[in-house]
Design an enzyme around this catalytic site. Sequence first.
Site, PDB file in Angstrom:
ATOM      1  N   MET A   1      -2.526   6.052   0.940  1.00 62.33           N
ATOM      2  CA  MET A   1      -2.927   6.216   2.339  1.00 62.33           C
ATOM      3  C   MET A   1      -3.319   7.657   2.627  1.00 62.33           C
ATOM      4  O   MET A   1      -4.325   7.928   3.296  1.00 62.33           O
ATOM      5  CB  MET A   1      -1.805   5.773   3.289  1.00 62.33           C
ATOM      6  CG  MET A   1      -2.229   5.850   4.754  1.00 62.33           C
ATOM      7  SD  MET A   1      -0.931   5.389   5.920  1.00 62.33           S
ATOM      8  CE  MET A   1       0.138   6.828   5.823  1.00 62.33           C
TER       9      MET A   1
ATOM     10  N   GLY B   1      -4.492   9.837   0.508  1.00 60.90           N
ATOM     11  CA  GLY B   1      -5.781  10.085  -0.119  1.00 60.90           C
ATOM     12  C   GLY B   1      -6.930   9.541   0.712  1.00 60.90           C
ATOM     13  O   GLY B   1      -7.982  10.184   0.847  1.00 60.90           O
ATOM     14  N   LEU B   2      -6.748   8.368   1.298  1.00 64.06           N
ATOM     15  CA  LEU B   2      -7.783   7.780   2.141  1.00 64.06           C
ATOM     16  C   LEU B   2      -7.995   8.612   3.400  1.00 64.06           C
ATOM     17  O   LEU B   2      -9.127   8.831   3.832  1.00 64.06           O
ATOM     18  CB  LEU B   2      -7.400   6.335   2.491  1.00 64.06           C
ATOM     19  CG  LEU B   2      -8.484   5.493   3.129  1.00 64.06           C
ATOM     20  CD1 LEU B   2      -9.657   5.273   2.175  1.00 64.06           C
ATOM     21  CD2 LEU B   2      -7.910   4.150   3.582  1.00 64.06           C
TER      22      LEU B   2
ATOM     23  N   ARG C   1      -7.686  21.258   6.692  1.00 57.37           N
ATOM     24  CA  ARG C   1      -8.484  21.564   5.513  1.00 57.37           C
ATOM     25  C   ARG C   1      -9.019  22.985   5.667  1.00 57.37           C
ATOM     26  O   ARG C   1      -9.174  23.474   6.782  1.00 57.37           O
ATOM     27  CB  ARG C   1      -9.659  20.578   5.359  1.00 57.37           C
ATOM     28  CG  ARG C   1      -9.164  19.142   5.185  1.00 57.37           C
ATOM     29  CD  ARG C   1     -10.277  18.182   4.817  1.00 57.37           C
ATOM     30  NE  ARG C   1     -10.746  18.387   3.453  1.00 57.37           N
ATOM     31  CZ  ARG C   1     -10.102  18.008   2.365  1.00 57.37           C
ATOM     32  NH1 ARG C   1      -8.931  17.404   2.446  1.00 57.37           N
ATOM     33  NH2 ARG C   1     -10.615  18.222   1.168  1.00 57.37           N
TER      34      ARG C   1
ATOM     35  N   HIS D   1       3.830   7.128   7.903  1.00 55.68           N
ATOM     36  CA  HIS D   1       3.402   5.809   7.419  1.00 55.68           C
ATOM     37  C   HIS D   1       4.177   4.802   8.262  1.00 55.68           C
ATOM     38  O   HIS D   1       5.389   4.679   8.130  1.00 55.68           O
ATOM     39  CB  HIS D   1       3.706   5.674   5.931  1.00 55.68           C
ATOM     40  CG  HIS D   1       2.941   4.580   5.272  1.00 55.68           C
ATOM     41  ND1 HIS D   1       2.746   4.549   3.908  1.00 55.68           N
ATOM     42  CD2 HIS D   1       2.324   3.478   5.758  1.00 55.68           C
ATOM     43  CE1 HIS D   1       2.050   3.475   3.589  1.00 55.68           C
ATOM     44  NE2 HIS D   1       1.793   2.803   4.702  1.00 55.68           N
TER      45      HIS D   1
ATOM     46  N   GLU E   1      -7.441  11.861   3.638  1.00 55.99           N
ATOM     47  CA  GLU E   1      -8.166  13.070   3.229  1.00 55.99           C
ATOM     48  C   GLU E   1      -9.658  12.780   3.062  1.00 55.99           C
ATOM     49  O   GLU E   1     -10.505  13.582   3.463  1.00 55.99           O
ATOM     50  CB  GLU E   1      -7.592  13.635   1.937  1.00 55.99           C
ATOM     51  CG  GLU E   1      -6.310  14.403   2.145  1.00 55.99           C
ATOM     52  CD  GLU E   1      -6.066  15.399   1.040  1.00 55.99           C
ATOM     53  OE1 GLU E   1      -6.519  16.558   1.163  1.00 55.99           O
ATOM     54  OE2 GLU E   1      -5.429  15.005   0.039  1.00 55.99           O
TER      55      GLU E   1
ATOM     56  N   GLY F   1      -7.726  20.256   1.062  1.00 55.64           N
ATOM     57  CA  GLY F   1      -6.597  19.960   1.926  1.00 55.64           C
ATOM     58  C   GLY F   1      -5.536  21.029   1.802  1.00 55.64           C
ATOM     59  O   GLY F   1      -5.205  21.464   0.698  1.00 55.64           O
TER      60      GLY F   1
ATOM     61  N   PHE G   1       0.846  -1.188   0.000  1.00 56.91           N
ATOM     62  CA  PHE G   1       0.000   0.000   0.000  1.00 56.91           C
ATOM     63  C   PHE G   1       0.883   1.240   0.000  1.00 56.91           C
ATOM     64  O   PHE G   1       1.706   1.442   0.890  1.00 56.91           O
ATOM     65  CB  PHE G   1      -0.892  -0.043   1.238  1.00 56.91           C
ATOM     66  CG  PHE G   1      -1.990   0.974   1.292  1.00 56.91           C
ATOM     67  CD1 PHE G   1      -2.841   1.188   0.220  1.00 56.91           C
ATOM     68  CD2 PHE G   1      -2.220   1.689   2.454  1.00 56.91           C
ATOM     69  CE1 PHE G   1      -3.883   2.106   0.292  1.00 56.91           C
ATOM     70  CE2 PHE G   1      -3.256   2.601   2.546  1.00 56.91           C
ATOM     71  CZ  PHE G   1      -4.087   2.813   1.462  1.00 56.91           C
TER      72      PHE G   1
ATOM     73  N   THR H   1       2.146   5.156   0.169  1.00 63.02           N
ATOM     74  CA  THR H   1       1.878   6.311   1.024  1.00 63.02           C
ATOM     75  C   THR H   1       0.912   7.299   0.361  1.00 63.02           C
ATOM     76  O   THR H   1      -0.011   7.786   1.021  1.00 63.02           O
ATOM     77  CB  THR H   1       3.190   6.998   1.430  1.00 63.02           C
ATOM     78  OG1 THR H   1       4.013   6.043   2.104  1.00 63.02           O
ATOM     79  CG2 THR H   1       2.941   8.193   2.335  1.00 63.02           C
TER      80      THR H   1
END
Length: 131
Positions: A39, A41-42, A114, A70, A44, A63, A34, A36
């Site tokens: 990760m 993006g998930l 954000r 990580h 966010e 953002g 997986f 970085t």
Amino acid sequence: MASEIQVGLVGEAQIVVQSSHLASAIGSGRLDVFGTPAMLGLIELAAVNAVDHLLPEGSTTVGIRLDVRHLAPSPLGIAVRARAELVAVDGRRLSFTVEAFDAVEKIGEGTHERAVVDAARLLARANGKAT
């Protein structure tokens, strides 16, 4: 800004790691784990899920800062979940603590900020750069 946006709101997002999420596919490394960027993006998306449904019509969040570690690798096919908790509201700036987990352990943690923006205005500004 919507008065419903208050400290304590939580958002989550989850995926199953697909080949398009791997570091080797994204270009962030050579390994089939997986990545970085996936990760982040998930994470966010989890923050978006916490607040965007409470924003006034025409507003969205973007953002503006990520500070995330990580911590552990996750293989193809495993479920991954991100969680974002709103910990501060300063005008249009929203601050979150964030975490990510796979089915075995915590794989990421940190902070995310954000900003609440007018969507049409932001798009017009971005599109103005294309001319």
